[in-house]
Design an enzyme around this catalytic site. Structure first.
Site, short mmCIF file in Angstrom:
data_model
loop_
_atom_site.label_atom_id
_atom_site.label_comp_id
_atom_site.label_asym_id
_atom_site.label_seq_id
_atom_site.Cartn_x
_atom_site.Cartn_y
_atom_site.Cartn_z
N HIS A 13 0.87 -1.19 0.00
CA HIS A 13 0.00 0.00 0.00
C HIS A 13 0.90 1.23 0.00
O HIS A 13 1.51 1.56 1.02
CB HIS A 13 -0.90 0.01 1.24
N HIS A 15 1.53 5.41 -1.64
CA HIS A 15 1.16 6.59 -2.43
C HIS A 15 2.43 7.18 -3.03
O HIS A 15 3.32 7.61 -2.29
CB HIS A 15 0.49 7.64 -1.55
N LYS A 99 -9.34 -0.38 -5.89
CA LYS A 99 -9.38 0.27 -4.57
C LYS A 99 -10.74 0.91 -4.33
O LYS A 99 -11.22 1.71 -5.13
CB LYS A 99 -8.29 1.35 -4.51
N HIS A 136 -10.51 0.97 1.76
CA HIS A 136 -10.30 1.96 2.83
C HIS A 136 -11.48 1.77 3.78
O HIS A 136 -12.60 2.18 3.48
CB HIS A 136 -10.25 3.39 2.28
N HIS A 174 -4.53 -0.79 5.75
CA HIS A 174 -4.12 -0.06 6.97
C HIS A 174 -5.08 -0.27 8.14
O HIS A 174 -5.70 0.67 8.64
CB HIS A 174 -3.91 1.44 6.70
N ASP A 247 1.48 2.59 3.51
CA ASP A 247 0.63 3.78 3.35
C ASP A 247 1.48 5.05 3.42
O ASP A 247 1.00 6.09 3.86
CB ASP A 247 -0.50 3.82 4.38
O1 DOR Z 1 -3.47 9.32 5.70
C1 DOR Z 1 -3.83 9.04 4.57
N1 DOR Z 1 -3.29 9.63 3.49
N2 DOR Z 1 -4.81 8.14 4.43
C2 DOR Z 1 -5.36 7.89 3.24
O2 DOR Z 1 -6.25 7.10 3.18
C3 DOR Z 1 -4.93 8.64 2.04
C4 DOR Z 1 -3.58 9.14 2.18
C5 DOR Z 1 -3.19 10.18 1.14
O3 DOR Z 1 -3.46 9.97 -0.05
O4 DOR Z 1 -2.60 11.18 1.51
ZN ZN Z 2 -3.37 5.08 1.63
#
Ligand code: DOR
Ligand code: ZN
Length: 349
Positions: A13, A15, A99, A136, A174, A247
């Site tokens: 997971h 970003h 997702k 999520h 998460h 995450d």
């Molecule tokens: O803390 C988070 N940041 N939780 C999420 O679900 C998305 C993520 C983000 O894209 O910044």
């Molecule tokens: Zn995330």
């Protein structure tokens, strides 16, 4: 134990964002991880197979020379998602998961799902072909206390969904609560959960320690200590249903340090070092490889990586930067509030 060589980890997971931010953060993941499930919550989101393919190409174009890294692409589920497109992406080998963001649950989730019934045909197709749904897991109803949103999601959305669509393979992303861990443990099949490094290291006090500390704010928000301990027990148990998904979610410092700061903790640079710290504290270094490198591929039906990394315990704390510079601005690195003694070296063989 002062040294440990394990199969190279994956991040289930992650970003990576896009553009200058992508270029700035990707090397911190590709230094230690072979593969990562790439979150699709860009602006605009990655909703079609064609968009996932061009995003994959942008990621590969940002990869530093000499880094061996495979992005595992996902599609952002909307009420207009076409089951045929999802299946085509899966059959091509490009799309590894879809997702589900409940609309309004988190960063860039407004295009997500409001009415879960509207996505039933897509979810049924995914169950047929064995394509995992990453969830999520928080309800968005503002009347539900933010610390209860995961538990309420399990009862009111996730469990009914699993009963309605048997065979749908679900990853609860998460997971942050004992309720989530217990739910996953009670499922015999088609259910797994990722756990972040930060939820293993901090509880909700970190966000409000002597003042508001925006760099510890993420979603789902960190919970009470009893929940952190439940996550630690799950992660270090060796149970195949739990694996690492950091995450790691970079936002520039001005966007975090604001009257309405963004949710997300950037852990990519020190995630593996933090993880070794946690497993050492739990006297479970022998199970680190399962959590970081074996359980995830088993669920996603992929082989484990061939590469390896070596973790070494050193007396002096390992130095990590407080912030990294990206072309979009500085991004603060997760501060675990304890010295980290495990250094990570990819094996070159
Ligand atoms: O803390 C988070 N940041 N939780 C999420 O679900 C998305 C993520 C983000 O894209 O910044
Ligand atoms: Zn995330």
């Amino acid at each position: 134990m002062n040294q440990l060589t394990i199969t190279k980890p994956d991040d289930w997971h992650l970003h990576l964002r896009d553009g200058a931010m992508l270029a700035g953060v990707l090397p911190h993941t590709s230094a230690h991880f072979s593969r990562a499930i790439i979150m699709p919550n860009l602006v605009p989101p990655v909703v079609t197979t064609a968009q996932a393919e061009v995003y994959r190409q942008r990621i590969m174009a940002s990869l530093p020379k000499g880094h061996d890294f495979t992005p595992l692409m996902t599609l952002y589920l909307t009420e207009a998602t076409d089951a045929g497109d999802v299946e085509a992406g899966f059959r091509d080998g490009l799309v590894k998961a879809v997702k589900l963001y409940p609309a309004g649950a988190t960063t860039n989730s407004h295009a997500g799902v409001r009415d879960i019934d509207k996505v039933t045909p897509v979810l049924e197709r995914m169950a047929e072909i064995g394509l995992p749904l990453c969830v999520h897991g928080e309800v968005t109803n503002p009347e539900i206390d933010i610390f209860d949103r995961e538990a309420v999601f399990i009862e009111t959305v996730l469990d009914p969904l699993r009963r309605r669509i048997p065979g749908l393979r679900v990853v609860m992303e998460h997971v942050t609560t004992r309720n989530g861990v217990d739910y996953v443990r009670a499922q015999e099949r088609d259910m797994a959960a990722t756990i972040t490094v930060h939820h293993l290291m901090i509880n909700r006090n970190a966000i409000l320690a002597g003042g508001i500390r925006p760099h510890y704010y993420c979603l789902p928000v960190a919970k009470r200590e009893e929940h952190r301990l439940a996550l630690r027990a799950a992660a270090t148990s060796g149970d195949q249903r739990f694996f690492l998904g950091t995450d790691s979610a970079p936002h520039t410092d001005p966007l975090k340090e604001s009257a309405c700061g963004c949710a997300g903790i950037f852990t990519a640079p020190n995630a593996v070092s933090c993880l070794a710290h946690v497993f050492e504290e739990e006297d479970a270094l022998d199970r680190l490889e399962a959590f970081a490198s074996l359980n995830g591929p088993a669920f996603y039906r992929l082989p484990p990586n061939e590469g390896r990394i070596t973790l070494k315990r050193q007396d002096a704390p390992v130095a990590f930067p407080d912030k990294i510079d990206t072309g979009e601005g500085s991004v603060t690195v997760f501060d675990p509030m304890v010295p980290l003694h495990w250094s990570v070296t990819p094996d070159i063989s």
